[in-house]
Write an enzyme that holds these catalytic residues in place. Structure first.
Site, PDB file in Angstrom:
ATOM      1  N   ILE A  45       0.865  -1.173   0.000  1.00 50.99           N
ATOM      2  CA  ILE A  45       0.000   0.000   0.000  1.00 50.99           C
ATOM      3  C   ILE A  45       0.905   1.227   0.000  1.00 50.99           C
ATOM      4  O   ILE A  45       2.086   1.137   0.328  1.00 50.99           O
ATOM      5  CB  ILE A  45      -0.968   0.024   1.202  1.00 50.99           C
ATOM      6  CG1 ILE A  45      -0.215  -0.060   2.531  1.00 50.99           C
ATOM      7  CG2 ILE A  45      -1.969  -1.119   1.094  1.00 50.99           C
ATOM      8  CD1 ILE A  45      -1.131   0.012   3.756  1.00 50.99           C
ATOM      9  N   ASP A  46       0.368   2.366  -0.397  1.00 53.92           N
ATOM     10  CA  ASP A  46       1.171   3.572  -0.534  1.00 53.92           C
ATOM     11  C   ASP A  46       1.775   3.997   0.805  1.00 53.92           C
ATOM     12  O   ASP A  46       1.270   3.668   1.872  1.00 53.92           O
ATOM     13  CB  ASP A  46       0.322   4.714  -1.084  1.00 53.92           C
ATOM     14  CG  ASP A  46      -0.186   4.445  -2.490  1.00 53.92           C
ATOM     15  OD1 ASP A  46       0.444   3.653  -3.202  1.00 53.92           O
ATOM     16  OD2 ASP A  46      -1.230   5.026  -2.854  1.00 53.92           O
ATOM     17  N   ARG A  47       2.832   4.773   0.700  1.00 44.86           N
ATOM     18  CA  ARG A  47       3.548   5.251   1.886  1.00 44.86           C
ATOM     19  C   ARG A  47       2.612   5.925   2.897  1.00 44.86           C
ATOM     20  O   ARG A  47       2.700   5.679   4.100  1.00 44.86           O
ATOM     21  CB  ARG A  47       4.646   6.232   1.448  1.00 44.86           C
ATOM     22  CG  ARG A  47       5.380   6.903   2.581  1.00 44.86           C
ATOM     23  CD  ARG A  47       6.466   7.826   2.061  1.00 44.86           C
ATOM     24  NE  ARG A  47       7.182   8.457   3.145  1.00 44.86           N
ATOM     25  CZ  ARG A  47       8.288   9.192   2.994  1.00 44.86           C
ATOM     26  NH1 ARG A  47       8.783   9.376   1.782  1.00 44.86           N
ATOM     27  NH2 ARG A  47       8.892   9.727   4.029  1.00 44.86           N
ATOM     28  N   THR A 101      -0.714   5.674   3.008  1.00 42.07           N
ATOM     29  CA  THR A 101      -1.914   4.899   3.306  1.00 42.07           C
ATOM     30  C   THR A 101      -1.612   4.017   4.506  1.00 42.07           C
ATOM     31  O   THR A 101      -0.552   3.404   4.566  1.00 42.07           O
ATOM     32  CB  THR A 101      -2.318   4.028   2.105  1.00 42.07           C
ATOM     33  OG1 THR A 101      -2.624   4.877   0.993  1.00 42.07           O
ATOM     34  CG2 THR A 101      -3.542   3.171   2.423  1.00 42.07           C
ATOM     35  N   ARG A 125      -7.437   6.103  -5.232  1.00 44.17           N
ATOM     36  CA  ARG A 125      -7.133   7.519  -5.387  1.00 44.17           C
ATOM     37  C   ARG A 125      -7.485   8.002  -6.799  1.00 44.17           C
ATOM     38  O   ARG A 125      -8.085   9.076  -6.970  1.00 44.17           O
ATOM     39  CB  ARG A 125      -5.656   7.771  -5.084  1.00 44.17           C
ATOM     40  CG  ARG A 125      -5.257   7.406  -3.662  1.00 44.17           C
ATOM     41  CD  ARG A 125      -3.749   7.366  -3.471  1.00 44.17           C
ATOM     42  NE  ARG A 125      -3.142   8.670  -3.684  1.00 44.17           N
ATOM     43  CZ  ARG A 125      -1.826   8.876  -3.714  1.00 44.17           C
ATOM     44  NH1 ARG A 125      -1.005   7.843  -3.580  1.00 44.17           N
ATOM     45  NH2 ARG A 125      -1.342  10.081  -3.896  1.00 44.17           N
TER      46      ARG A 125
END
Length: 308
Positions: free
Chosen positions: A142-144, A146, A243
């Site tokens: 998952i994104d940094r 998130t 997103r």
């Protein structure tokens, strides 16, 4: 330290004919930026029909293109004693609640302080090796900015089984998010293709062709004055999917300066309001369904209270 080298070979199709070679290669190799490809062209690392060319060269049908990536030195990834919020763990898998600001796996500029560094300390050598030295145990990310549930695997059997479930879209992944504007419908589905942004290769975008199938289901949890609290269920798992999809609907996530408004008071949140709350999967050894729920982080709950 590990020394890596890659070579790419392409034959230009009729559809690509007439394109600048730097633009053409950046579309064919979406992991390389156009500026980096221009650098490789200037260094003589790209050959067309056996000859070096300039970035402005326009490719022709049936051109044979070879691109050589210079050797990359991959640093040894060291264990770090970083506290982990463990949601579930056994001999096959571990599910952790990743905090905001933590990168999942090492990458240029982030070789320390990642989730992998923490897992190496916590699990020792008990991590699958399928994804190599930079991503031991990592099946998805998952994104940094998130927060929430990430599963890692401790052996190759578990890795293959969880990867298969991800590919078949059978893993349950529910995210909580707060978006700009009022979503009028109680629920909906966004079904598009997602690919690299045609102008900014660091971003993803909804595209008409050349992308990957992406499906997000959402429903409204609560409406506020100018924002909406929603839950999103991923049917697919493309890069930045939620997103991109919510921005496509005209309801970008609060704090998302990449896909949302550049000027917003919510951008001081230092990242998008997105939390991977629920993760459900079939256990790779027992065959039983396992579900974990990561509680909302403090910043998210405080923001919900303020909006209320």
């Amino acid at each position: 330290m590990t020394d890596l080298k890659k070579e790419f070979n392409f034959v230009i199709t009729e559809e690509m004919g007439g394109e600048r070679i730097d633009k053409c290669l950046s579309a064919l190799i979406d992991t390389l930026s156009r500026s980096y490809i221009q650098k490789l062209l200037a260094e003589g690392s790209v050959a067309v029909n056996g000859k070096n060319v300039k970035p402005s060269y326009k490719v022709c049908t049936d051109d044979e293109v070879k691109l050589f990536l210079p050797p990359v030195i991959t640093p040894d990834i060291l264990p770090e004693k970083i506290p982990l919020d463990v949601l579930y763990e056994d001999n096959d898998v571990i599910v952790v609640n990743k905090p905001k600001g933590m990168v999942v796996h090492p990458a240029p500029g982030h070789y320390e302080g990642t989730l992998v560094n923490a897992l190496l300390y916590h699990c020792g050598n008990d991590l699958s090796g399928i994804n190599g030295v930079l991503r031991p145990g990592i099946v998805h990310r998952i994104d940094r900015d998130t927060t929430g549930s990430v599963i890692a695997c401790k052996n190759d059997h578990a890795h293959n089984e969880i990867a298969r479930q991800l590919k078949e879209h059978s893993i349950v992944r529910k995210y909580q998010a707060i978006v700009h504007g009022i979503i009028k419908e109680e629920q909906g589905t966004v079904h598009t293709l997602i690919g690299r942004h045609p102008l900014d290769r660091k971003k993803m975008a909804v595209v008409e062709r050349g992308g990957k199938d992406a499906i997000t289901h959402y429903h409204v949890m609560k409406r506020f004055q100018n924002t909406t609290y929603i839950e999103c269920i991923l049917e697919t798992g493309r890069t930045h999917q939620i997103r991109v999809h919510m921005s496509h609907l005209g309801h970008p996530l609060l704090g998302d300066s990449v896909y949302g408004p550049k000027s917003s008071s919510y951008n001081k949140l230092q990242g998008q309001t997105l939390h991977a709350g629920t993760l459900g999967f079939i256990h790779p050894s027992t065959g039983e369904y396992v579900e974990t729920i990561a509680p909302l982080p403090e910043y998210f709950q405080i923001l919900l209270n303020k909006l209320s």
